[in-house]
Enzyme design. Sequence first.
Site, PDB file in Angstrom:
ATOM      1  CG  ASP A  44      70.342 116.397  86.164  1.00 22.06           C
ATOM      2  OD1 ASP A  44      71.216 116.678  85.315  1.00 22.06           O
ATOM      3  OD2 ASP A  44      69.698 117.271  86.778  1.00 22.06           O
ATOM      4  NE  ARG A  64      61.644 122.040  80.750  1.00 22.22           N
ATOM      5  CZ  ARG A  64      60.811 121.316  81.489  1.00 22.22           C
ATOM      6  NH1 ARG A  64      59.558 121.170  81.114  1.00 22.22           N
ATOM      7  NH2 ARG A  64      61.232 120.707  82.580  1.00 22.22           N
ATOM      8  CB  THR A 121      60.586 130.864  78.061  1.00 20.01           C
ATOM      9  OG1 THR A 121      61.548 129.963  77.481  1.00 20.01           O
ATOM     10  CG2 THR A 121      61.200 132.245  78.178  1.00 20.01           C
TER      11      THR A 121
END
Length: 209
Positions: free
Chosen positions: A203, A104, A108
């Site tokens: 993560d 991603r 934007t």
Amino acid sequence: MAKVMIMDHPLIQHKLTILRDVHTASTQFRALVSEIAMLMCYEATRDLPLEEVETQTPLALAKTKSIAGKKLAFVPILRAGLGMVDGVLALVPSARVGHIGLYRDHETLMPVEYYCKLPADIEEREVIVLDPMLATGGSAIDAITQIKTRNPQKIKFMCIIAAPEGLEALKAAHPDVDVFVGALDDCLNEHGYIVPGLGDAGDRIFGTK
């Protein structure tokens, strides 16, 4: 119209509570993602077609049921979707696995594709797309659009936590895709993260920041 199933199984809800905890270490987090994926896959495969076969038991010849056709393909969205693969393969070890790489853009919030490798016989299989988080919906929408060009038998989407905004976007873009959600959270924040959510799934699975 496809269905949307929000899971309410006590085991899934209990494991989700531990998964959300900021103090849950990566090792336990990975195990929980895998376990939740396996429990969710049980529901997502409930409508697989069956055929009658004959099986020789120690006592007699029995008429039994077997999954018909080429069965399943699982397609995790990289990288967080990888955390769900072991769990679903534990339930359906004969399934094929494809991969779609998307990230991603933080400016934007739109998905950027960098990798796509799907099973050669995907048109003979039902596909379940895997991603722990359904936030804006952009990655899921793009991944499913790519898979549809290969004409699989059916496509389903499975995520552990969804935001209402992402769920509505996915339903609007792909109204023919069944969606299975572990928990539907409150909203997205100004950075496009699910609230209350669990942070960045990738993560936390891989111990990165």
